[in-house]
Design an enzyme around this catalytic site. Structure first.
Site, mmCIF file in Angstrom:
data_model
loop_
_atom_site.group_PDB
_atom_site.id
_atom_site.type_symbol
_atom_site.label_atom_id
_atom_site.label_comp_id
_atom_site.label_asym_id
_atom_site.label_seq_id
_atom_site.Cartn_x
_atom_site.Cartn_y
_atom_site.Cartn_z
ATOM 1 N N ASP A 158 35.012 25.567 40.822
ATOM 2 C CA ASP A 158 33.655 25.265 41.290
ATOM 3 C C ASP A 158 33.687 24.545 42.643
ATOM 4 O OD1 ASP A 158 30.890 25.126 41.140
ATOM 5 O OD2 ASP A 158 30.904 23.218 40.067
ATOM 6 N N ASN A 193 32.955 26.154 45.911
ATOM 7 C CA ASN A 193 33.249 26.930 47.119
ATOM 8 C C ASN A 193 32.104 26.859 48.134
ATOM 9 O OD1 ASN A 193 35.765 27.846 46.178
ATOM 10 N ND2 ASN A 193 34.822 29.552 45.089
ATOM 11 N N HIS A 203 33.940 31.080 49.667
ATOM 12 C CA HIS A 203 34.490 31.893 48.583
ATOM 13 C C HIS A 203 35.884 32.420 48.954
ATOM 14 C CE1 HIS A 203 30.876 31.635 46.288
ATOM 15 N NE2 HIS A 203 30.139 32.351 47.118
ATOM 16 N N SER A 240 30.231 33.997 37.032
ATOM 17 C CA SER A 240 29.489 33.995 35.769
ATOM 18 C C SER A 240 28.491 35.139 35.756
ATOM 19 C CB SER A 240 28.756 32.661 35.589
ATOM 20 O OG SER A 240 27.643 32.588 36.448
ATOM 21 N N LEU A 287 53.607 35.044 32.151
ATOM 22 C CA LEU A 287 52.277 34.443 32.254
ATOM 23 C C LEU A 287 51.157 35.478 32.230
ATOM 24 C CD1 LEU A 287 50.708 31.720 32.891
ATOM 25 C CD2 LEU A 287 50.799 32.460 35.282
#
Length: 253
Positions: free
Chosen positions: A33, A35, A51, A79, A141
């Site tokens: 959060d 940017n 961004h 989101s 990963l």
């Protein structure tokens, strides 16, 4: 290397030296959060530059997780609510996300898209699906890329999928009610088969989940960092791990 950089490097080493393998969270989820606010704080009117700056940090985060021994990292890039942003911001943002995903693929990571891909532009959805197919065999990963993700929608989609599955078997609603358990819903989440996050990190000073992994984070530990995402450093990441390692997890008991 400047004096400040040297000090931070020494501090990083001190932090790392205090972390033993059993203290490392298996799954770290990050709300990247800040940017747009970073861009504005720098006097930049074009928020897409914020961004892009934040996107450049994603590969670093994944590398830090791998170096530390984390097995799964989930990064919330967009989101479902963000899809309502103005077109002049959303179009370049989608291109940035596509570039990030391709960079992660090229770097050799195992990519797993998390979100409602049907809400995304065709090109972005295609990039995510191709990334999943091209990297599903890779060991090591796992990088969950949350794009078009909303926690409430995920739970609704899981319930819908569960109902469809039982209906296809000829079961009635009454039959489902008799056997329904939390695990049945968990098996239909976007993250099915992946352990729930042990640690959730949010940058930019905001102290809320905003719908991120609502179901999965029921017993997660949380760490809130003041730095905007583009300014998030390896030392900040290690501080979050140290904070996690110092906690006694009770899992609701």
């Amino acid at each position: 290397m400047g004096v400040r950089d040297l000090v931070y490097r020494l501090y990083e080493r001190r932090l790392e030296a205090k972390l033993s393998p059993e203290m490392i969270p298996r799954h770290v989820a990050v709300i990247v959060d800040g940017n747009r606010r970073w861009a504005r704080s720098m006097g930049i009117k074009d928020v897409s530059r914020g961004h892009r700056k934040g996107a450049d940090k994603i590969s670093e985060l994944v590398a830090w997780c791998s170096e530390t021994g984390v097995e799964v990292v989930t990064v919330w890039l967009l989101s479902s609510e963000n899809l309502d942003r103005p077109k002049n911001e959303l179009v370049p943002l989608m291109k940035i996300i596509e570039d990030v995903v391709q960079e992660l693929v090229d770097a050799g990571w195992h990519i797993n898209p998390v979100g409602a891909l049907d809400l995304l532009p065709d090109q972005t959805a295609r990039v995510l699906k191709n990334a999943k197919e091209a990297t599903s065999h890779r060991p090591g990963l796992i990088v969950n890329v949350a794009v078009g993700y909303g926690g409430r929608r995920e739970i609704a989609d899981a319930v819908r999928s569960l109902l469809q599955e039982h209906a296809s078997k000829g079961a009635s609603i009454e039959d489902l009610v008799e056997v329904l358990d939390v695990e049945h819903i968990a098996e239909h989440l976007y993250t099915r088969g992946i352990p729930d996050p042990d640690l959730v990190i949010r940058t930019s000073g905001e102290q809320r989940l905003s719908g991120f992994l609502l179901w999965q984070s029921a017993h997660s530990e949380f760490y809130f960092c003041e730095a905007y995402w583009p300014d998030f450093r390896r030392v900040d990441f290690l501080r979050a791990i140290r904070s996690y390692a110092a906690r006694h997890r009770r899992f609701g008991s």
